[in-house]
Design a protein around this motif. Structure first.
Motif, PDB file in Angstrom:
ATOM      1  N   PRO A 294       0.500  -1.447  -0.360  1.00 29.06           N
ATOM      2  CA  PRO A 294      -0.072   0.087  -0.161  1.00 29.06           C
ATOM      3  C   PRO A 294       0.804   1.264   0.177  1.00 29.06           C
ATOM      4  O   PRO A 294       2.288   1.287   0.640  1.00 29.06           O
ATOM      5  N   GLU A 295       0.596   2.234  -1.126  1.00 32.91           N
ATOM      6  CA  GLU A 295       1.631   3.563  -0.722  1.00 32.91           C
ATOM      7  C   GLU A 295       1.285   4.274   0.278  1.00 32.91           C
ATOM      8  O   GLU A 295       2.170   4.908   0.988  1.00 32.91           O
ATOM      9  N   LYS A 296       0.471   4.372   1.007  1.00 33.04           N
ATOM     10  CA  LYS A 296       0.127   4.645   2.643  1.00 33.04           C
ATOM     11  C   LYS A 296       1.904   4.474   3.114  1.00 33.04           C
ATOM     12  O   LYS A 296       1.770   5.548   4.779  1.00 33.04           O
ATOM     13  N   LEU A 297       2.275   3.113   3.262  1.00 31.84           N
ATOM     14  CA  LEU A 297       3.245   2.424   4.508  1.00 31.84           C
ATOM     15  C   LEU A 297       4.316   2.726   3.351  1.00 31.84           C
ATOM     16  O   LEU A 297       5.245   2.453   3.548  1.00 31.84           O
ATOM     17  N   THR A 298       4.536   2.926   1.953  1.00 29.28           N
ATOM     18  CA  THR A 298       5.758   3.075   1.750  1.00 29.28           C
ATOM     19  C   THR A 298       5.990   4.395   1.096  1.00 29.28           C
ATOM     20  O   THR A 298       7.433   4.874   1.529  1.00 29.28           O
ATOM     21  N   LYS A 299       5.528   5.343   1.041  1.00 28.25           N
ATOM     22  CA  LYS A 299       5.217   6.458   0.556  1.00 28.25           C
ATOM     23  C   LYS A 299       5.980   7.378   1.503  1.00 28.25           C
ATOM     24  O   LYS A 299       5.125   7.315   2.855  1.00 28.25           O
ATOM     25  N   GLU A 300       7.162   8.205   1.777  1.00 27.74           N
ATOM     26  CA  GLU A 300       7.308   9.252   2.922  1.00 27.74           C
ATOM     27  C   GLU A 300       6.591  10.512   2.680  1.00 27.74           C
ATOM     28  O   GLU A 300       7.040  10.792   1.248  1.00 27.74           O
ATOM     29  N   ASP A 301       5.969  10.981   4.044  1.00 24.80           N
ATOM     30  CA  ASP A 301       5.153  11.692   3.495  1.00 24.80           C
ATOM     31  C   ASP A 301       4.695  13.018   5.326  1.00 24.80           C
ATOM     32  O   ASP A 301       5.108  12.193   5.684  1.00 24.80           O
ATOM     33  N   GLU A 302       5.068  14.042   4.959  1.00 27.52           N
ATOM     34  CA  GLU A 302       4.761  14.321   6.478  1.00 27.52           C
ATOM     35  C   GLU A 302       3.707  14.047   7.478  1.00 27.52           C
ATOM     36  O   GLU A 302       3.940  14.227   8.537  1.00 27.52           O
ATOM     37  N   SER A 303       2.763  13.475   6.870  1.00 25.74           N
ATOM     38  CA  SER A 303       1.333  12.575   7.816  1.00 25.74           C
ATOM     39  C   SER A 303       1.964  11.763   7.848  1.00 25.74           C
ATOM     40  O   SER A 303       1.411  10.875   7.497  1.00 25.74           O
ATOM     41  N   LYS A 304       2.453  11.376   9.618  1.00 21.75           N
ATOM     42  CA  LYS A 304       2.927  10.068   9.376  1.00 21.75           C
ATOM     43  C   LYS A 304       1.626   9.900   9.716  1.00 21.75           C
ATOM     44  O   LYS A 304       0.317   9.706  10.344  1.00 21.75           O
ATOM     45  N   VAL A 305       2.149   8.234   9.186  1.00 24.41           N
ATOM     46  CA  VAL A 305       0.754   6.971   9.847  1.00 24.41           C
ATOM     47  C   VAL A 305       0.802   6.418  11.333  1.00 24.41           C
ATOM     48  O   VAL A 305       1.914   6.097  12.034  1.00 24.41           O
ATOM     49  N   GLU A 306      -0.374   6.098  11.797  1.00 31.37           N
ATOM     50  CA  GLU A 306       0.144   6.065  13.374  1.00 31.37           C
ATOM     51  C   GLU A 306       0.733   4.634  13.249  1.00 31.37           C
ATOM     52  O   GLU A 306       0.347   4.226  12.571  1.00 31.37           O
TER      53      GLU A 306
END
Length: 194
Positions: free
Chosen positions: A46-58
């Motif tokens: 899932p992109e949510k788990l691989t993409k580095e971005d400022e909105s950190k996933v908890e």
């Protein structure tokens, strides 16, 4: 069980991949792991788990997303996951997953320092960090490794000689680290003062 699996303790002469593949529960998993290693697997992450971005996933969200991932997918995620994923997988109960996290090309020195300070990581992680010169050239990493109560005694002893007197003094009085390490810190301090 292969010799590689029996010998693997995080610092074995066997490669991490060899150890992971040889410890696989069946031929299908060995094949999947080899495919991940060779880069020709068909697993999507899932992109949510691989993409580095400022909105950190908890961490809790990451944990719930990956809890049921099979080992080959967790290993791939350890290698390609973002900072939130790395923070979760470094504490995975499968002893090899955290070691694959340390192989992630995007891991930062700040993350490694946090891992070196953490008392919730496996001692194999601390041993692996201490064995990588790109991280141990950082004084803060050396200090974190030597002051972490989870660090194996032989590893801590290897790095105390690089510590400044003020840190040796702190460690010599510490009740949380091995008494062997504290005693060696005292001796080293005395030796430097003479």
């Amino acid at each position: 069980m292969s010799d590689c699996q029996e010998d693997f303790k995080g610092d074995s002469t066997c490669s991490l991949w060899d150890a992971a593949i040889s410890s696989a529960s069946d031929e299908a998993m060995r094949g999947e792991l080899a495919s991940v290693r060779d880069g020709n697997d068909e697993m999507s992450l899932p992109e949510k788990l691989t993409k580095e971005d400022e909105s950190k996933v908890e961490g809790e969200v990451v944990l719930s997303m990956i809890r049921d991932f099979p080992i080959p997918k967790k290993i791939k995620l350890a290698l390609f996951g973002n900072k939130s994923v790395r923070a979760v997988l470094i504490r995975d109960t499968n002893k090899m997953i955290p070691l694959f996290v340390l192989e992630n090309a995007r891991i930062s020195e700040e993350e490694v320092l946090e891992f070196a300070k953490s008392t919730t990581v496996a001692d194999a992680v601390l041993r692996e960090i201490s064995g990588k010169s790109q991280w141990t050239k950082n004084y803060a990493v050396k200090q974190a490794i030597t002051s972490n109560p989870k660090t194996p005694v032989d590893v801590a002893l290897r790095w105390i000689k690089y510590l400044e007197a003020k840190h040796l003094k702190q460690l010599s009085k510490s009740k949380s680290i091995s008494s062997v390490v504290a005693t060696q810190c005292r001796k080293l301090l005395e030796k430097r003062q003479h």
